[in-house]
Design an enzyme around this catalytic site. Structure first.
Site, PDB file in Angstrom:
ATOM      1  N   SER A   1       0.775  -1.191   0.007  1.00 43.73           N
ATOM      2  CA  SER A   1       0.101  -0.012  -0.076  1.00 43.73           C
ATOM      3  C   SER A   1       0.921   1.396  -0.206  1.00 43.73           C
ATOM      4  CB  SER A   1      -1.004  -0.073   1.172  1.00 43.73           C
ATOM      5  OG  SER A   1      -1.612   1.144   1.693  1.00 43.73           O
TER       6      SER A   1
ATOM      7  N   TYR B   1      -2.591  -1.127  10.337  1.00 43.45           N
ATOM      8  CA  TYR B   1      -2.571  -1.231   8.932  1.00 43.45           C
ATOM      9  C   TYR B   1      -1.345  -0.634   8.422  1.00 43.45           C
ATOM     10  CZ  TYR B   1      -4.146  -1.010   3.892  1.00 43.45           C
ATOM     11  OH  TYR B   1      -4.091  -1.064   2.658  1.00 43.45           O
TER      12      TYR B   1
END
Length: 257
Positions: free
Chosen positions: A139, A152
């Site tokens: 990401s 995350y």
């Protein structure tokens, strides 16, 4: 680029980015193994339809990516694993001092630990075959951070670090390991959030996309699942033979800021 004769295992792939990657790999001729933690008729039908559309072998195998033994069992059940796409992931947003412990554990397990377990199980198969490609879907948050996303961000940074380690351990073999770092991607899940977010901010859907959802994405446009899938196909190609241990950002300029 033809991937005929190769088998690709894509974790978390019955929707969203994972399914988009699976479709592009199948379009390139690879046999594909779809995966999620459910085991419904729809899951298996999805694989059958994908296989029929692209004329490849396509299967669905249930495995819970929060459990290391199931991650490894997925790779064994797949039989061959020439291409591994570690895509499974979940998200939760909270201040770090209020972050629920069960959410932290689940995000670290699914977003990072599963990549370790699947890679560890796949590498012996790739070495036996004399060829392999590992593509980790990280990401933009594997390269930068945002508030309230501690688990995350930690997990995706971990995936990027592990990508480099695997690349170094396989550098003299015909195996590569790279990470794709998407920004915001227009998936069905994101699509469903647009109307509610627009109501929350009393904006039009177009305004909320540009000013809220894509605030940090300079292009002000979502990436598509096809673009992420196409990047994965490129990383599996002969042209990418000497690309290993790196990240490719598909983020509309987010990490250039």
């Amino acid at each position: 680029m033809s991937l005929k004769g190769k088998t690709a295992v894509i974790t978390g792939s019955n929707s969203g980015i994972g399914l988009g990657v699976a479709r592009e790999l199948a379009r390139a001729g690879a046999s594909v193994v779809l995966n999620s933690f459910t085991d419904t008729d729809e899951d298996h039908k999805l694989a059958e339809e994908l296989g029929r559309e692209f004329g490849v072998d396509a299967r669905y195998i249930k495995a819970d990516m929060s459990k290391g033994d199931e991650c490894r069992a997925l790779i064994e059940a797949a039989g061959s694993c020439d291409i591994l796409v570690n895509n499974a992931g979940i998200q939760f947003v909270s201040p770090i001092d209020e972050f629920p412990l069960d959410k932290w554990d689940a995000i670290i397990a699914i977003n990072m630990n599963s990549a370790f377990h699947c890679t560890a199980a796949a590498l012996p198969k790739m070495r036996t075959a004399g060829w392999g490609r590992i593509v980790n879907v990280a990401s933009a948050h594997g390269l930068t951070a945002s508030p309230y996303k501690s688990a995350y961000v930690a997990a995706k940074h971990g995936v990027v670090g592990m990508t480099k380690v695997v690349a170094l351990e396989t550098a003299k073999e015909a195996i590569t390991c790279n990470a794709i770092c998407p920004g915001y991607v227009r998936t069905p899940l994101v699509e469903a959030q647009i109307p509610d977010t627009a109501k929350k901010y009393n904006m039009s859907e177009e305004e909320v996309i540009e000013k809220v959802m894509l605030e940090r994405q300079p292009s002000k446009a979502f990436a598509t699942v096809e673009q992420i899938g196409g990047t994965a196909v490129f990383l599996c190609s002969d042209a990418a033979e000497q690309i290993t241990g790196t990240t490719i950002s598909v983020d509309g300029g987010w990490t250039a800021l």
